[in-house]
Design an enzyme around this catalytic site. Structure first.
Site, PDB file in Angstrom:
ATOM      1  CG  ASP A  52     -27.796  -3.973  44.743  1.00  0.00           C
ATOM      2  OD1 ASP A  52     -27.890  -4.521  45.782  1.00  0.00           O
ATOM      3  OD2 ASP A  52     -28.069  -4.194  43.660  1.00  0.00           O
ATOM      4  N   GLY A  53     -24.562  -0.612  46.046  1.00  0.00           N
ATOM      5  CA  GLY A  53     -23.393   0.242  46.200  1.00  0.00           C
ATOM      6  C   GLY A  53     -22.927   0.181  47.516  1.00  0.00           C
ATOM      7  CG  ASN A 129     -21.887  -5.825  40.496  1.00  0.00           C
ATOM      8  OD1 ASN A 129     -22.452  -6.808  41.259  1.00  0.00           O
ATOM      9  ND2 ASN A 129     -22.491  -4.781  40.635  1.00  0.00           N
ATOM     10  CD  GLU A 130     -19.936  -4.164  36.754  1.00  0.00           C
ATOM     11  OE1 GLU A 130     -19.710  -3.307  37.639  1.00  0.00           O
ATOM     12  OE2 GLU A 130     -20.994  -4.528  36.757  1.00  0.00           O
ATOM     13  CG  ASP A 157     -17.931   2.441  22.361  1.00  0.00           C
ATOM     14  OD1 ASP A 157     -17.188   2.854  21.360  1.00  0.00           O
ATOM     15  OD2 ASP A 157     -18.706   2.733  22.431  1.00  0.00           O
ATOM     16  CB  ALA A 192     -20.418   0.158  20.879  1.00  0.00           C
TER      17      ALA A 192
END
EC number: 2.7.1.23
Length: 271
Positions: A52-53, A129-130, A157, A192
């Site tokens: 995927d990378g 992806n993000e 975080d 978090a």
């Protein structure tokens, strides 16, 4: 479907290990034997060999011509979400590319626009992806606006804003939902968060449709560590970070069905 009026131009991106490089050379030789054209600058089809990378790398390399280039993946390691084919199927894939008009499937992308306090300049990115947003030091404190209205002040975080195709990656590890890649949406997931008698966040992932924009505005003057897929960037003097479903889409070349939920099961549940 792609027509057959002109020779297909292809490029190959390899993970760089010995197995992937050997496979890359084999695919290239086979396709040239079929009189296809190798063209790294303006390919119709990009073949990703690795994981995927590797496909993420290929996507960012050709993100300026997404309307003209389709992608297909061959995985040489663990099962990947972007890789349809395995090394044992190379001959079958080559024949399909050379002889079969492929179906194009389009999936949504994330557009990220970073604006700065000094004005004038802005940085625009596309993520497959993000995008993640963190403070370089200490707790991230940032206002989250949705459609121009303040939704919450986040403390924690960081935040992860993912595409449907990226929902199985970092987003899933943070407890986000898995979205089918055909959905026109982005997902905002917390890292978090701080929740007590003084501070409160929603505490749940938010799935926003294509016509909703999420704007992140810093509360204090800090530097930000912002990732776009595998790219990690340091940004100073940030005024806002705008996230929305991009107008652009990624195009995958499909030569056979791609059962998404089977891929999810095989990756996370099956033995």
């Amino acid at each position: 479907m792609r027509g057959t009026q002109a020779p297909l131009k292809f490029a190959i991106t390899s993970k760089g290990d010995e197995t992937s490089n050997t496979l890359t050379q084999k695919i290239k030789t086979y396709l040239l034997d079929f009189d296809l054209q190798y063209d790294e600058d303006t390919p119709d089809l990009v073949i990703s060999v690795g994981g995927d990378g590797t496909l993420l790398y290929a996507f960012h390399r050709y993100c300026r011509r997404l309307d003209k280039t389709a992608f297909v993946g061959v995985h040489t390691g663990h099962l990947g979400f972007y890789a349809d084919w395995v090394p044992e199927e190379i001959e079958k894939l080559v024949i399909a590319i050379a002889k079969t008009p492929y179906q194009v499937v389009e999936y949504p992308l994330l557009e990220v626009i970073i604006r700065y306090i000094n004005g004038g300049r802005e940085a625009k990115y596309l993520a497959l992806n993000e995008c993640t947003v963190k403070s370089v030091s200490g707790t991230l404190v940032i206002d989250v606006e949705i459609r121009g209205d303040l939704f919450e002040t986040f403390r924690g975080d960081g935040l992860c804003i993912s595409t449907p195709t990226g929902s199985t990656a970092y987003n899933k590890a943070l407890g986000g939902a898995i979205l089918h890649p055909s959905l026109e949406a982005i997902q905002v997931t917390e890292m978090a968060s701080i929740n007590n008698r003084v501070f409160r966040t929603i505490g749940s992932p938010l799935v926003l449709p294509a016509h909703h924009t999420c704007m992140l505005k810093p509360v204090n003057d800090v530097d930000f560590q912002i990732t776009i897929d595998h790219l990690s960037l340091l940004h100073k003097d940030v005024k806002s970070i705008q996230c929305r479903v991009a107008d652009e889409k990624i195009r995958f070349a499909r030569f056979r069905p791609f059962p998404f939920w089977k891929r999810v099961r095989d990756s996370f549940i099956a033995d």
